[in-house]
Design a protein around this motif. Structure first.
Motif: not given
Length: 314
Positions: A42-50
């Protein structure tokens, strides 16, 4: 919202049952989870893959991540040697696939994950089965417990051993209870469920043993037969929901479990209840199965963003 996703990258080599079918080679494993999270963002989400990647593939992977919506690539790191390689050989419909793995990376260290624990939710996908150690999972749980950050745990390959010829095989876990303890939700296929416990519990007995371990929800995926959701309320009462399949023509099932878990967890974080989230995830995974292997990562984003989430059309 911040969403952290942890697991091993792999380079899939997919072989179909038909003679003369060209093989497909592309990044898979945790990349399917990342792509599905990007599709559902959604707008404003940030996904951090590690995750780690072989040095020779690092630039290509980072370029791929930059093309996906709302991905922060700062948690990606180079590893010695080559990227984990997985060969998937599909037989005729109904026949089990053959899976072989080589160059499996070392477990991801807690130090790599710790900068991303101040987050809205953590998805752990055991793509290779050695993605993180049990001790690292314990540290993640302890570091997030007070903030009540939900953790979704996909068993995936944790129930697979590997023989001297790199072929994967099912074997039980003696410490499966420790892996399940104090998780918001757990996910496994019905094959993983049947082979999980050293006690050889049947499915209902496994549910009865697993849910008291401070687990709110358990999802058992069943391929083209849908999924089963078990939920537990504050009074420790268990409720079973059998989610019917979405009728599509399955073209390539690779990565469907990864997509299911990402769609389910992102829906939970968006405020859906467990049944709504699992029903939506079942539909998104069916859509993923209807897409050809080549170009799947981009196709799933485009199709999820344009199709009705409850009943996507192939």
């Amino acid at each position: 919202m911040e969403i952290t996703v942890v697991g091993h990258l792999c380079k899939d080599r997919i072989l179909g049952p038909a003679e003369g079918t060209p093989e497909t080679v592309q990044f898979g494993g945790i990349m399917y989870s990342v792509a599905a999270l990007a599709a559902m963002a959604r707008t404003g989400d940030t996904i951090h893959p590690v995750f780690g990647v072989g040095a020779q593939d690092l630039d290509e992977v980072k370029e791929l991540l930059r093309s996906l919506p709302q991905i922060d690539p700062s948690g990606i790191f180079p590893v010695k040697g080559t990227t984990n390689e997985v060969t998937l050989i599909y037989g005729q419909p109904g026949a089990p696939r053959v899976e072989c793995s080589s160059h499996i990376a070392d477990p991801i260290l807690l130090a790599r994950i710790k900068p991303y624990l101040d987050t809205g939710g953590i998805l752990v996908n055991m793509v290779s089965g050695s993605d993180i150690t049990l001790e690292t999972l314990d540290h993640i749980r302890m570091n997030t417990r007070d903030a009540r950050i939900p953790i979704h745990f996909d068993f995936h390959s944790l129930t697979l051993g590997i023989d001297p010829h790199a072929k994967r095989f099912r074997r039980p876990l003696t410490d499966w209870r420790r892996w399940c303890f104090m998780l918001h939700s757990v996910q496994m296929s019905e094959d993983e469920a049947s082979g999980l416990s050293a006690e050889r519990y049947d499915e209902q007995a496994l549910v009865n043993q697993l849910m008291p371990l401070m687990v709110q929800a358990m999802v058992i995926t069943r391929g083209d037969r849908g999924a089963t959701l078990i939920t537990q309320d504050v009074h420790k009462r268990l409720t079973r929901h059998d989610i019917p399949p979405v009728e599509v023509e399955s073209v390539d099932p690779t990565g469907c479990g990864d997509v299911f878990g990402a769609a389910y967890f992102s829906s939970i974080l968006a405020g859906m209840d467990h049944l709504e989230a699992a029903t939506r995830a079942n539909a998104v995974a069916a859509l993923h199965a209807s897409l050809p292997a080549r170009g799947k990562l981009y196709s799933i984003i485009e199709r999820v963003q344009t199709a009705p989430p409850g009943a996507p059309q192939p």
